[in-house]
Motif scaffolding. Structure first.
Motif, PDB file in Angstrom:
ATOM      1  N   ARG A   1      -9.346 -13.312  14.489  1.00  0.00           N
ATOM      2  CA  ARG A   1     -10.679 -13.462  12.853  1.00  0.00           C
ATOM      3  C   ARG A   1      -9.546 -12.602  11.642  1.00  0.00           C
ATOM      4  O   ARG A   1     -10.348 -13.405  10.652  1.00  0.00           O
ATOM      5  N   GLY A   2      -8.868 -12.205  11.795  1.00  0.00           N
ATOM      6  CA  GLY A   2      -8.153 -11.351  10.158  1.00  0.00           C
ATOM      7  C   GLY A   2      -8.692 -10.021  10.513  1.00  0.00           C
ATOM      8  O   GLY A   2     -10.097  -9.775  10.619  1.00  0.00           O
ATOM      9  N   LEU A   3      -7.507  -8.966   9.835  1.00  0.00           N
ATOM     10  CA  LEU A   3      -8.410  -8.031   9.861  1.00  0.00           C
ATOM     11  C   LEU A   3      -8.444  -7.255   8.093  1.00  0.00           C
ATOM     12  O   LEU A   3      -7.851  -7.934   7.562  1.00  0.00           O
ATOM     13  N   VAL A   4      -8.842  -6.330   8.237  1.00  0.00           N
ATOM     14  CA  VAL A   4      -9.025  -5.963   6.778  1.00  0.00           C
ATOM     15  C   VAL A   4      -9.600  -4.095   7.292  1.00  0.00           C
ATOM     16  O   VAL A   4      -9.912  -3.032   8.143  1.00  0.00           O
ATOM     17  N   THR A   5      -9.142  -3.856   5.485  1.00  0.00           N
ATOM     18  CA  THR A   5      -8.538  -2.239   6.082  1.00  0.00           C
ATOM     19  C   THR A   5      -9.035  -2.226   3.660  1.00  0.00           C
ATOM     20  O   THR A   5      -8.249  -2.695   3.338  1.00  0.00           O
ATOM     21  N   ALA A   6      -9.670  -0.399   3.502  1.00  0.00           N
ATOM     22  CA  ALA A   6      -9.439   0.203   2.909  1.00  0.00           C
ATOM     23  C   ALA A   6      -8.138   1.153   3.128  1.00  0.00           C
ATOM     24  O   ALA A   6      -8.097   2.096   3.680  1.00  0.00           O
ATOM     25  N   SER A   7      -7.765   2.244   1.749  1.00  0.00           N
ATOM     26  CA  SER A   7      -6.737   2.716   1.842  1.00  0.00           C
ATOM     27  C   SER A   7      -6.463   3.257   0.202  1.00  0.00           C
ATOM     28  O   SER A   7      -6.663   2.299   0.130  1.00  0.00           O
TER      29      SER A   7
ATOM     30  N   THR B   1     -12.502  -8.193  11.039  1.00  0.00           N
ATOM     31  CA  THR B   1     -12.056  -7.279  11.900  1.00  0.00           C
ATOM     32  C   THR B   1     -11.743  -5.987  11.094  1.00  0.00           C
ATOM     33  O   THR B   1     -10.555  -6.114  10.687  1.00  0.00           O
ATOM     34  N   PRO B   2     -12.960  -4.902  10.977  1.00  0.00           N
ATOM     35  CA  PRO B   2     -12.240  -3.715  10.566  1.00  0.00           C
ATOM     36  C   PRO B   2     -10.744  -2.641  11.014  1.00  0.00           C
ATOM     37  O   PRO B   2     -10.933  -2.556  11.994  1.00  0.00           O
ATOM     38  N   ILE B   3     -10.124  -2.096  10.142  1.00  0.00           N
ATOM     39  CA  ILE B   3      -9.343  -1.108  10.887  1.00  0.00           C
ATOM     40  C   ILE B   3      -9.853  -0.088  10.107  1.00  0.00           C
ATOM     41  O   ILE B   3      -8.736   0.177   8.956  1.00  0.00           O
ATOM     42  N   PRO B   4     -10.726   0.851  10.374  1.00  0.00           N
ATOM     43  CA  PRO B   4     -10.684   2.011   9.587  1.00  0.00           C
ATOM     44  C   PRO B   4      -9.130   2.968   9.873  1.00  0.00           C
ATOM     45  O   PRO B   4      -8.625   3.102  10.458  1.00  0.00           O
TER      46      PRO B   4
ATOM     47  N   GLY C   1      -1.426   5.062  14.610  1.00  0.00           N
ATOM     48  CA  GLY C   1      -3.401   4.587  14.510  1.00  0.00           C
ATOM     49  C   GLY C   1      -3.090   3.023  13.971  1.00  0.00           C
ATOM     50  O   GLY C   1      -3.992   3.048  15.067  1.00  0.00           O
ATOM     51  N   ALA C   2      -2.822   2.860  13.229  1.00  0.00           N
ATOM     52  CA  ALA C   2      -2.773   1.542  12.839  1.00  0.00           C
ATOM     53  C   ALA C   2      -2.563   0.361  14.444  1.00  0.00           C
ATOM     54  O   ALA C   2      -3.072  -0.153  14.662  1.00  0.00           O
ATOM     55  N   ILE C   3      -1.162   0.706  14.427  1.00  0.00           N
ATOM     56  CA  ILE C   3      -1.058  -0.421  16.025  1.00  0.00           C
ATOM     57  C   ILE C   3      -2.581   0.440  16.721  1.00  0.00           C
ATOM     58  O   ILE C   3      -2.138  -0.826  17.909  1.00  0.00           O
ATOM     59  N   ASN C   4      -2.191   1.731  16.716  1.00  0.00           N
ATOM     60  CA  ASN C   4      -2.832   1.855  18.769  1.00  0.00           C
ATOM     61  C   ASN C   4      -4.482   0.701  18.172  1.00  0.00           C
ATOM     62  O   ASN C   4      -4.945   0.468  19.384  1.00  0.00           O
ATOM     63  N   ALA C   5      -5.457   0.985  17.446  1.00  0.00           N
ATOM     64  CA  ALA C   5      -6.293   0.264  16.871  1.00  0.00           C
ATOM     65  C   ALA C   5      -6.166  -1.618  16.882  1.00  0.00           C
ATOM     66  O   ALA C   5      -6.701  -1.679  17.586  1.00  0.00           O
ATOM     67  N   ILE C   6      -4.972  -1.627  17.005  1.00  0.00           N
ATOM     68  CA  ILE C   6      -5.426  -3.002  16.817  1.00  0.00           C
ATOM     69  C   ILE C   6      -4.996  -3.563  18.306  1.00  0.00           C
ATOM     70  O   ILE C   6      -5.383  -4.895  18.378  1.00  0.00           O
ATOM     71  N   LEU C   7      -3.572  -3.264  18.906  1.00  0.00           N
ATOM     72  CA  LEU C   7      -3.957  -3.399  20.001  1.00  0.00           C
ATOM     73  C   LEU C   7      -4.958  -2.728  21.062  1.00  0.00           C
ATOM     74  O   LEU C   7      -5.128  -3.126  22.237  1.00  0.00           O
ATOM     75  N   SER C   8      -5.752  -1.976  20.672  1.00  0.00           N
ATOM     76  CA  SER C   8      -7.083  -1.874  21.229  1.00  0.00           C
ATOM     77  C   SER C   8      -8.076  -2.854  21.802  1.00  0.00           C
ATOM     78  O   SER C   8      -9.071  -2.957  21.929  1.00  0.00           O
ATOM     79  N   LEU C   9      -7.865  -3.713  20.350  1.00  0.00           N
ATOM     80  CA  LEU C   9      -8.438  -5.021  20.024  1.00  0.00           C
ATOM     81  C   LEU C   9      -8.112  -5.825  21.049  1.00  0.00           C
ATOM     82  O   LEU C   9      -7.881  -6.528  21.596  1.00  0.00           O
TER      83      LEU C   9
END
Length: 328
Positions: A76-82, A148-151, A61-69
């Motif tokens: 700008r840099g990625l950020v997430t809660a985990s 940029t958030p990656i939920p 899921g993380a790679i799919n979301a990041i590559l979709s950006l």
């Protein structure tokens, strides 16, 4: 099967994700478990997401979301809660792509998971005592630093990435009848359900969670997302709420899951021990819940079954203590 056009994620979304992430993730093995098959009276197979480079399914899921950006958003840099594994996935993908990542976690996240993320070069923020507290920090960083958030789960691209597991299950086990899947925020369960139900409409998808703070179970029982107190549990990766403004995973789990099973801490521990002793697999609590549900006789299996072993990132000392403990 005619898909529900009102659901937020479609089979087409999952298929696009499969194409996008090919080469970036491992197509994990589906292996038979003779001991669980004998106990259940049905053929049981283990889907070993422990084989991913980060030791857990979250990389999909993380790679799919990041590559979709768009590239500018990534730069700008990625950020997430985990709760640990999603943060590790984002940190790993960010390192591979040459961008920065900030991972916000609560004090409940095990130290071994925090250090694994730090070793990938991510910036670590430990905030509060719950996933909700960590998410508040994400929102602050998005506003102040324009990261940029990656939920972790409530995102179409994240869910679609996790759903690629479902495509692999049906391809590898064409007569699939039941899937036992760890249930937390619903990204994994919802994504797999979308894919499997589209291809095998009669297949049953059962979500497995813990008794301590099972947020999606509480939400479905209430008919809407609700706040649930996060508690310490062996299945730490399943902790945290689903978000009161949940847009994606609540609807998927409400409409597509055929049942939810809750486990005690002793039952989860038994699943971890079984994985080590009988399957020769090191599995964290969240990854062992499907195995545990079979051992506890809390699920009725109808035909060939896939158990999603979602991750293996358990603290080594906790694992040693559990494996050394005799079974009751």
């Amino acid at each position: 099967m005619i898909e529900n056009p009102f659901l937020p994620v479609s089979r087409a979304d999952v298929e696009r994700a499969a194409s996008r992430i090919a080469g970036g993730v491992v197509r994990t093995p589906l292996v038979p478990s003779p001991t669980l098959s004998e106990r259940a009276g049905q053929a049981v197979h283990l889907k070993l997401e422990t084989r991913q480079p980060i030791g857990a399914f979250k990389l999909r899921g993380a790679i799919n979301a990041i590559l979709s950006l768009e590239d500018a958003a990534r730069r700008r840099g990625l950020v997430t809660a985990s709760t640990g594994n999603h943060g590790r996935a984002v940190a790993y993908a960010a390192r591979e792509l040459g961008v920065s990542a900030t991972i916000c976690m609560s004090s409940l996240v095990p130290a071994n998971k925090v250090e694994a993320i730090r070793s990938l070069g991510a910036d670590i923020r430990i905030v509060g005592v719950s996933q909700d507290d960590a998410q508040d920090e994400v929102e602050r960083l998005v506003q102040t630093l324009r990261l940029t958030p990656i939920p972790p789960f409530d995102d179409v691209n994240v869910v679609a990435g996790q759903g690629t597991i479902g495509l692999e299950l049906v391809e590898d086990l064409p007569d699939l009848a039941t899937v036992l899947v760890p249930l937390s925020g619903g990204g994994l369960a919802g994504g797999i359900a979308v894919a499997v139900k589209a291809l095998k409409p009669q297949a049953r998808i059962i979500g497995i969670s813990m008794e301590r703070g099972a947020a999606m179970h509480a939400a479905i029982a209430a008919g809407k997302p609700v706040a649930v107190r996060e508690e310490e549990t062996l299945a730490d990766s399943l902790g945290g709420g689903i978000g009161l403004s949940n847009r994606v995973t609540f609807a998927l789990c409400r409409d597509l899951l055929d049942g939810i099973v809750l486990l005690t801490e002793d039952e989860i521990a038994a699943g971890i021990r079984h994985a080590a002793r009988e399957e020769d697999e090191v599995v964290e609590g969240a990854g062992a819940v499907g195995i545990a549900a079979i051992l506890a006789d809390k699920v009725q299996l109808l035909g060939p079954t896939a158990v999603i072993v979602s991750g293996g990132n358990i603290d080594p000392e906790i694992h040693r203590n559990l494996i050394g403990r005799s079974t009751r």
